[in-house]
Enzyme design. Structure first.
Site, PDB file in Angstrom:
ATOM      1  N   GLU A  69     -58.940 -12.709  -3.534  1.00 44.74           N
ATOM      2  CA  GLU A  69     -57.884 -12.872  -2.525  1.00 44.74           C
ATOM      3  C   GLU A  69     -56.771 -11.920  -2.936  1.00 44.74           C
ATOM      4  O   GLU A  69     -56.025 -12.200  -3.870  1.00 44.74           O
ATOM      5  CB  GLU A  69     -57.354 -14.312  -2.531  1.00 44.74           C
ATOM      6  CG  GLU A  69     -58.378 -15.350  -2.125  1.00 44.74           C
ATOM      7  CD  GLU A  69     -58.604 -15.407  -0.624  1.00 44.74           C
ATOM      8  OE1 GLU A  69     -58.033 -14.576   0.113  1.00 44.74           O
ATOM      9  OE2 GLU A  69     -59.362 -16.275  -0.202  1.00 44.74           O
TER      10      GLU A  69
ATOM     11  N   CYS B  77     -48.759 -13.229   0.234  1.00 45.60           N
ATOM     12  CA  CYS B  77     -49.775 -12.208   0.528  1.00 45.60           C
ATOM     13  C   CYS B  77     -49.966 -12.054   2.030  1.00 45.60           C
ATOM     14  O   CYS B  77     -50.222 -10.957   2.510  1.00 45.60           O
ATOM     15  CB  CYS B  77     -51.079 -12.557  -0.158  1.00 45.60           C
ATOM     16  SG  CYS B  77     -51.544 -14.257   0.125  1.00 45.60           S
TER      17      CYS B  77
ATOM     18  N   LYS C 147     -56.402 -19.456 -15.712  1.00 48.54           N
ATOM     19  CA  LYS C 147     -55.470 -18.560 -16.423  1.00 48.54           C
ATOM     20  C   LYS C 147     -54.220 -18.473 -15.568  1.00 48.54           C
ATOM     21  O   LYS C 147     -54.213 -17.928 -14.473  1.00 48.54           O
ATOM     22  CB  LYS C 147     -56.112 -17.181 -16.595  1.00 48.54           C
ATOM     23  CG  LYS C 147     -55.653 -16.390 -17.804  1.00 48.54           C
ATOM     24  CD  LYS C 147     -54.190 -16.014 -17.810  1.00 48.54           C
ATOM     25  CE  LYS C 147     -53.915 -14.728 -17.062  1.00 48.54           C
ATOM     26  NZ  LYS C 147     -52.460 -14.498 -16.889  1.00 48.54           N
TER      27      LYS C 147
ATOM     28  N   GLY D  76     -57.782  -6.970  -8.972  1.00 48.02           N
ATOM     29  CA  GLY D  76     -58.993  -7.445  -8.292  1.00 48.02           C
ATOM     30  C   GLY D  76     -60.181  -6.535  -8.578  1.00 48.02           C
ATOM     31  O   GLY D  76     -61.300  -7.001  -8.833  1.00 48.02           O
TER      32      GLY D  76
ATOM     33  N   GLU E 158     -47.817  -2.671   0.424  1.00 45.88           N
ATOM     34  CA  GLU E 158     -47.216  -3.991   0.301  1.00 45.88           C
ATOM     35  C   GLU E 158     -45.899  -3.908  -0.489  1.00 45.88           C
ATOM     36  O   GLU E 158     -45.872  -3.339  -1.577  1.00 45.88           O
ATOM     37  CB  GLU E 158     -48.210  -4.881  -0.439  1.00 45.88           C
ATOM     38  CG  GLU E 158     -47.887  -6.335  -0.400  1.00 45.88           C
ATOM     39  CD  GLU E 158     -48.989  -7.160  -1.071  1.00 45.88           C
ATOM     40  OE1 GLU E 158     -49.504  -6.745  -2.117  1.00 45.88           O
ATOM     41  OE2 GLU E 158     -49.304  -8.230  -0.537  1.00 45.88           O
TER      42      GLU E 158
ATOM     43  N   GLY F 126     -54.509 -12.140  -6.450  1.00 45.83           N
ATOM     44  CA  GLY F 126     -53.519 -11.242  -7.044  1.00 45.83           C
ATOM     45  C   GLY F 126     -53.608  -9.867  -6.416  1.00 45.83           C
ATOM     46  O   GLY F 126     -53.967  -9.729  -5.238  1.00 45.83           O
ATOM     47  N   SER F 127     -53.292  -8.854  -7.206  1.00 46.87           N
ATOM     48  CA  SER F 127     -53.152  -7.511  -6.650  1.00 46.87           C
ATOM     49  C   SER F 127     -54.500  -6.784  -6.566  1.00 46.87           C
ATOM     50  O   SER F 127     -55.473  -7.168  -7.237  1.00 46.87           O
ATOM     51  CB  SER F 127     -52.190  -6.706  -7.521  1.00 46.87           C
ATOM     52  OG  SER F 127     -52.746  -6.582  -8.811  1.00 46.87           O
TER      53      SER F 127
END
Ligand code: NAD
Length: 483
Positions: free
Chosen positions: A252, A286, A177, A235, A386, A230-231
């Protein structure tokens, strides 16, 4: 530059298809202009892709191949990317904003995953377990089946390459995706799969909204393993969906990674590291060096050096920045830029010193000046959360103990760094920093070969390196009673 195709479809079961969720405008963040339209998958399209992958898996056409045959095809996919590097790099720069030379590096990095995991494919071997004279026992490693991979916008080519190469070489069939902001370049993985002759259903590439196609994919009962980059909030949603179906997931997620700088560090080398650490990909990395914890005795001198470097970067359209150098492109979107600029301005209100940068620029593009904030306290939002932009937060420390408390003081734990000429001192810190990967005297030291993944809210599971391969296979033990 060649003109970009106007409409981009999804690749499902070896066929290019429109999506049930219409078309999405993909924009160039350097200008705000529309680049192309991307077909959007809905839950039905996701189901078609998963069923295609499942059919292939059950057929054994892919998973039963001798590993060397899969490995060769995986390696050739990487070569295909290199053979088309200029085309892919242009599209990547136009959809993502990074300088053209950075796009080339990303594609070389992506190809490297196919090379590395292509090489590793033949090394997955079981073992024989001694159970005494009446038994013969051995293990094998089998692919999970359907691997779902959900990709972020910051490194769309490299992130897909990372999981796709390892999943394919171990015999899985994949449904990828792609990210809504940067979906176009992923079409080249489908082209590569066709070029090398992968069976239909081994690689399915579709775009769609996270809460529609992404959620449908992660909750699909026929998905056997999920890889997400991703975020943190997404997640968590994916981990819940995986738990409902009792399938393993690799997460991750983000980071707020710190470089600890001791007074004996090589400051000149460090400045170059910071240039890469926080301004590469406009800080949308990241594992960026988003925090620096500096001993008070060298703080002012270092901040001055860093400010000179940051303000020397030329910021503008990535497509004009063709060669490696002191330059930076647009952020991925106006909303990401505004979010980052907003965090900088809030930090100033909270008492931080804006050393350099901090302002939006080059309107209408999504540009932000390379930024350095100092005089931060560890409890400030900017020192804990972040930014995902070109913003370095500098904190002062009095001693090693304090540096480590600050370094470990966020919810994240993706990477960390120590800069010192004293290896004993470095190793003391290495042992105490809570992160999955530690750099000593060079940020981003390592490569495709070195395992990568988080502690804490930065996620779990490992990508890259030999470790990642074990996420794509399950172990079967076979015990034979001898007569
Ligand atoms: P995001 O979580 O918003 O989106 C990532 C992907 O998840 C996209 O494809 C999106 O469509 C999809 N998604 C969104 N909602 C979903 C849902 N409910 N169910 C299933 N899928 C869903 O993240 P982003 O904004 O694209 O990327 C930035 C974040 O990713 C940052 O936090 C960054 O640190 C992190 N990141 C981590 C790594 C790593 O390797 N650790 C690498 C790159 C980015």
């Amino acid at each position: 530059m060649s003109k970009i195709k106007s409409h981009w479809k999804n690749y499902i079961d070896g066929d290019w298809q429109e999506g049930g969720a219409g078309w999405l405008d993909v924009t160039d963040p350097a200008s705000g202009g529309v680049l192309a339209k991307q077909a959007m998958a809905d839950a039905l399209d996701v189901d078609k892709a998963v069923q295609a992958a499942k059919r292939l898996h059950l057929s054994g056409v892919w998973s039963d191949l001798r590993p060397v045959e899969r490995s060769r095809m995986v390696q050739k996919m990487g070569q295909y990317l290199l053979d088309h590097i200029e085309d892919i790099a242009q599209i990547l720069t136009l959809e993502q904003g990074k300088p053209l030379w950075e796009s080339r590096l990303e594609i070389e990095g992506a190809a490297r995953y196919f090379e590395y995991y292509g090489n590793q494919g033949e090394t997955i071997e079981g073992r024989s377990v001694p159970l005494g004279g009446s038994y013969f026992d051995f293990t094998t490693h089998e692919p999970y089946g359907v691997s779902a991979q959900i990709i972020p916008w910051n490194y769309p080519v490299e992130m897909t390459a990372r999981s796709l190469s390892a999943a394919l070489v171990t015999g899985n069939a994949c449904v990828v995706k792609t990210p809504e902001l940067t979906p176009l370049t992923n079409a080249y993985f489908a082209h590569a799969a066709e070029y090398v002759g992968l069976p239909k259903g081994a690689v399915n590439i579709l775009c769609g909204l996270g809460h529609q196609a992404g959620a449908a994919l992660s909750a699909h009962p026929d998905v056997n393993q999920i890889v997400f980059t991703g975020s943190v909030p997404t997640g968590i949603a994916i981990a819940k969906a995986a738990a409902q179906n009792v399938v393993p997931s690799i997460l991750e997620l983000g980071g707020k990674s710190a470089a600890i700088v001791y007074p004996d560090a090589d400051l000149e080398a460090l400045v170059s590291d910071v240039r890469w650490g926080i301004y590469f990909n406009a800080g949308q990395v990241c594992s960026a060096m988003s925090r620096m914890i500096v001993h008070e005795s060298i703080h002012d001198q270092l901040v001055e050096l860093l400010a000179a470097m940051a303000s020397s970067l030329s910021v503008g359209p990535g497509i004009e920045r063709t060669e490696f150098g002191a330059n930076m492109g647009a952020m991925v979107s106006l909303s990401q830029r505004d979010r980052a600029a907003g965090m900088v301005s809030e930090a100033r209100d909270a008492g931080a010193t804006l050393v350099t940068g901090g302002h939006a620029m080059n309107s209408p593009g999504a540009f932000l000046e390379p930024t350095i904030l100092a005089d931060l306290t560890p409890d400030m939002t900017i020192a804990r959360e972040e930014v995902f932009g070109p913003v370095l937060s500098v904190l002062k420390c009095r001693n090693e103990e304090e540096a480590l408390v600050i370094a470990n003081g966020t919810d994240y734990g993706l990477v960390g760094g120590v800069f010192t000429a004293d290896l004993d001192r470095a190793m003391q810190a290495v042992r105490k920093i809570k992160a999955g990967q530690i750099f000593v005297n060079e940020w981003y030291a390592g490569g495709v070969e070195t395992p990568f993944g988080g502690y804490g809210k930065s996620g779990y599971g490992r990508e890259k390196g030999r470790e990642a391969l074990w996420n794509y296979v399950q172990t079967k033990n076979i015990a034979i009673r001898l007569r």
